[in-house]
Design an enzyme around this catalytic site. Sequence first.
Site, PDB file in Angstrom:
ATOM      1  N   CYS A 197      -0.105  -4.443   7.680  1.00 24.52           N
ATOM      2  CA  CYS A 197       0.562  -3.615   8.388  1.00 24.52           C
ATOM      3  C   CYS A 197       0.738  -4.256   9.900  1.00 24.52           C
ATOM      4  CB  CYS A 197      -1.505  -2.675   9.145  1.00 24.52           C
ATOM      5  SG  CYS A 197      -2.120  -1.726   7.724  1.00 24.52           S
ATOM      6  N   CYS A 254       0.607  -1.035  -0.053  1.00 25.07           N
ATOM      7  CA  CYS A 254       0.049  -0.459  -0.156  1.00 25.07           C
ATOM      8  C   CYS A 254       0.991   1.760   0.488  1.00 25.07           C
ATOM      9  CB  CYS A 254      -0.575   0.036   1.507  1.00 25.07           C
ATOM     10  SG  CYS A 254      -0.139  -0.327   2.527  1.00 25.07           S
TER      11      CYS A 254
END
Lengths: 230, 138
Positions: free
Chosen positions: B107, B37
Amino acid sequence: MLKVIDSAVPVACWSCSVAHNDATLFCPHCSKIQPPPGSDFFSVFGLAPRLNLDLPELEHEFHRLSRKLHPDRFARAGENEKQWSLADTALLNDAYRTLKDPIHRTEYLLKLHGAEIGEEHSGKDRKDPSRVPADLLEEVFELNMQLEEMRMERATGEPDPELQASLEQAKRKFDGLLDEVDQDLRAQWQAWDEGDIAVRQAAQKTMVALLDRRRYLSNLVRDVTETLGV
Amino acid sequence: MAYSDKVVDHYNNPRNVGTLDKSSAEVGTGLVGAPECGDVMRLQIRVNPETQVIEEAKFKTFGCGSAIASSSLATEWIKGRTVEDALEIKNTDIVKELSLPPVKIHCSVLAEDAIRAAIGDWKKKNGVAETATAEAKA
């Protein structure tokens, strides 16, 4: 779910029962509309999975199939055929949107071949350091700090002209890097399209790394553009 | 996609945002990125040279809510632990605590990587070999 179509597996037409290739939107024998095939986007257009595509030809085929699938043409058809004309149109639109864009097309093809790209990527093979463009990290971080500073200055009053100039310079630089990545990607297309298994695998690995790098760069360019309001 | 309450809490009130002096011998800095991302995360620790306890942890993350929450939680967890103890934290612990959905697991991986990178940097600065500590532990 993505899969590479095995065109050797025939499916019988619901109407005339003649076996046909699963990717066909219309039966080659009786011309009746078929339910949406569970095939890849390339097969929808009758194309082999390749990165160098004839775009005018793709567009032409898209318009031709769109007209043939238009729901108006199925106003008096059976309930199944009506449904299929909608579902096939949706599939055709998805396929066209994906294939006409060079980056989406590359990502899609690599995914078909098992590469993990984008948000679906669970991060399992992240231990491979080549996946992270380390040389960019410091720069990316610094630029993000500057962007934040710029936004705060904007919110409270006058932004520092020096900061503005520095960001504009950064934008030009990252625009240039983005162009380089795109050129490098295109150079890999031919290797992938025409190479043997070994060449393909090498090209695939290179392209996955390039796409990772590209994502950083395009996010940055987007953020800088947004903050500068240019 | 809705964020869990814990993610929202960390996002709205991130703990330990900030910077430590990179040049200090007691400070380890980890800078990592997620190619998925384009997020970047910097995590810094200040280690007590006597006790090897992480006395301070700061982070700065540019990314989505889950990335910010993961790094915020990571700094909370490593504070007060010894360096070796902090290495025990796994990304799956973060996933569980924050109820991260599958698309956001990377993440938590990023946060774990950041902890490792910061500790690795501190060890390098202080001449602590990775293998020596592993052997000492075993």
